[in-house]
Write an enzyme that holds these catalytic residues in place. Sequence first.
Site, short mmCIF file in Angstrom:
data_model
loop_
_atom_site.label_atom_id
_atom_site.label_comp_id
_atom_site.label_asym_id
_atom_site.label_seq_id
_atom_site.Cartn_x
_atom_site.Cartn_y
_atom_site.Cartn_z
N LYS A 294 0.97 -0.99 -0.18
CA LYS A 294 -0.08 -0.33 0.35
C LYS A 294 0.55 1.34 0.04
O LYS A 294 2.21 1.50 0.44
CB LYS A 294 -0.99 0.30 1.42
CG LYS A 294 -0.27 -0.27 2.78
CD LYS A 294 -1.11 -0.26 3.06
CE LYS A 294 -0.46 0.36 4.97
NZ LYS A 294 -1.42 -1.13 6.52
N ARG B 279 -11.38 0.48 14.49
CA ARG B 279 -10.49 0.84 13.34
C ARG B 279 -11.53 0.33 12.56
O ARG B 279 -12.32 0.67 11.86
CB ARG B 279 -9.63 0.80 13.42
CG ARG B 279 -9.03 1.59 12.09
CD ARG B 279 -7.40 1.67 11.54
NE ARG B 279 -6.60 -0.05 11.23
CZ ARG B 279 -5.44 -0.27 10.96
NH1 ARG B 279 -4.37 0.82 10.86
NH2 ARG B 279 -5.37 -1.12 10.97
N TYR C 164 15.64 28.93 10.67
CA TYR C 164 14.66 29.79 10.81
C TYR C 164 14.05 29.30 12.55
O TYR C 164 14.65 28.83 13.15
CB TYR C 164 13.73 28.42 10.25
CG TYR C 164 13.13 29.29 9.18
CD1 TYR C 164 12.79 30.23 8.50
CD2 TYR C 164 12.88 28.10 7.87
CE1 TYR C 164 12.54 31.11 7.05
CE2 TYR C 164 12.71 28.34 6.47
CZ TYR C 164 12.67 29.64 6.14
OH TYR C 164 12.32 30.20 5.30
N MET D 105 12.48 24.50 4.20
CA MET D 105 11.12 23.39 2.94
C MET D 105 12.59 22.91 2.35
O MET D 105 11.94 21.42 1.58
CB MET D 105 10.06 24.48 2.16
CG MET D 105 9.62 23.99 1.43
SD MET D 105 8.38 25.04 0.62
CE MET D 105 7.51 25.47 1.66
#
Length: 383
Positions: free
Chosen positions: A46, A145, A267, A320
Amino acid sequence: MTSAPPLDDVAPTWPSVLTIDHGALAENWRRLDALSGDAETAAVVKANAYGLGVDPVAKTFLSVGCRTFFVATLPEAIALRALLGDTVTIYALNGLTPDTEATYAANAVRPVLSSFDQTVAWADFCRKTGTKLPAAIHVDTGMSRLGFDADDLTRASADDRLSEAFDLALVMTHPACADDADDPMTREQLAAFAASRARLPSAPASFANSAAIIAHPGSQFDLVRPGIALYGGRAVNDQPNPMANVVTLHARILQIRNVPEETPVGYGATYRTRRPSRLATVATGYADGFIRGGGAAGDGRPALAYITDQPAPIVGRVSMDLIILDITDIPDEYVRVGSWVELFGSRTTIDDLADHAGTIGYEILTRLGTRCHRRHVGRPKEA
Ligand SMILES: *Cc1c(COP(=O)(O)O)cnc(C)c1O
């Protein structure tokens, strides 16, 4: 495991390269198959084979003898059917959504039925089309679930025509705590699974994910469903990982600079150099799927990248598109602009990085985006 050509030759234009070792993938499937005794060993592919690229990865598992594949969604299953042809069994774990029966049937995908209502829908479709199609039933034994609850089981056991309408090929459940070898919950789920099976028509059974295969012998039943261990991730906590490393992420150094003591880095200026330092800026960030929590906030326990065999701590926040390394202790001849840095692999593993960032190896893998080049090495000839 597999040796590969230099990165400069294969990826001259790419900022980062994820190398996927198919020798290790094949070896991991065989190891899990050996651990699983007489049970059939499937492969869970998956989420694009946990982010690695389902096309080559599924073909490698096919080439070593895997014949049953699990994905989560119907679109994943349809793509896999087109890829692997009609000799394999494909299950879609997320269940039967309304009005998809004909699509399941047309692609020979087996739904994993999660409720009594889904089971009735599948049975009705089979009666209507005059075909006794295979499907699995998922019973919930502790995840809350997906899967039959107590009420679903009661309704199913009262309906003796149900099992005649379709081919019940598998009854399965999923363990919640198998990653802890000592957690009593796995034993409780095994007992609940036995009780559930007794109320359903008899069928082959499946319980084990990677962790259960490794830590809970006796949970293998007829078929096992490993995912993360195939990809080299740690399935069981607090014990050595018995799997071969599959993935290595490299990125290039874009710039090198010398800075004085007390220079803010990245940052938020969350890190300040503690001495005159040499810093390298590397071409990967959280937009590439490199986890933002993999950076150091100045707590003195940074994750380590490697330049050849030289460790370099990640300093400051992950941006990023960029990561900053402290390369002060690395001799000059090892580092230049354009050098490749190993961000994870067999030394800093995906699980080391996950521990550092407060997540799990699964998330490290499945977040990897499309901006890195995926280099598949050691693919079997027939794949
Ligand atoms: C994802 C999944 C697996 C594979 O689990 P791993 O922990 O990756 O081995 C097996 N069964 C089900 C139902 C799953 O959702």
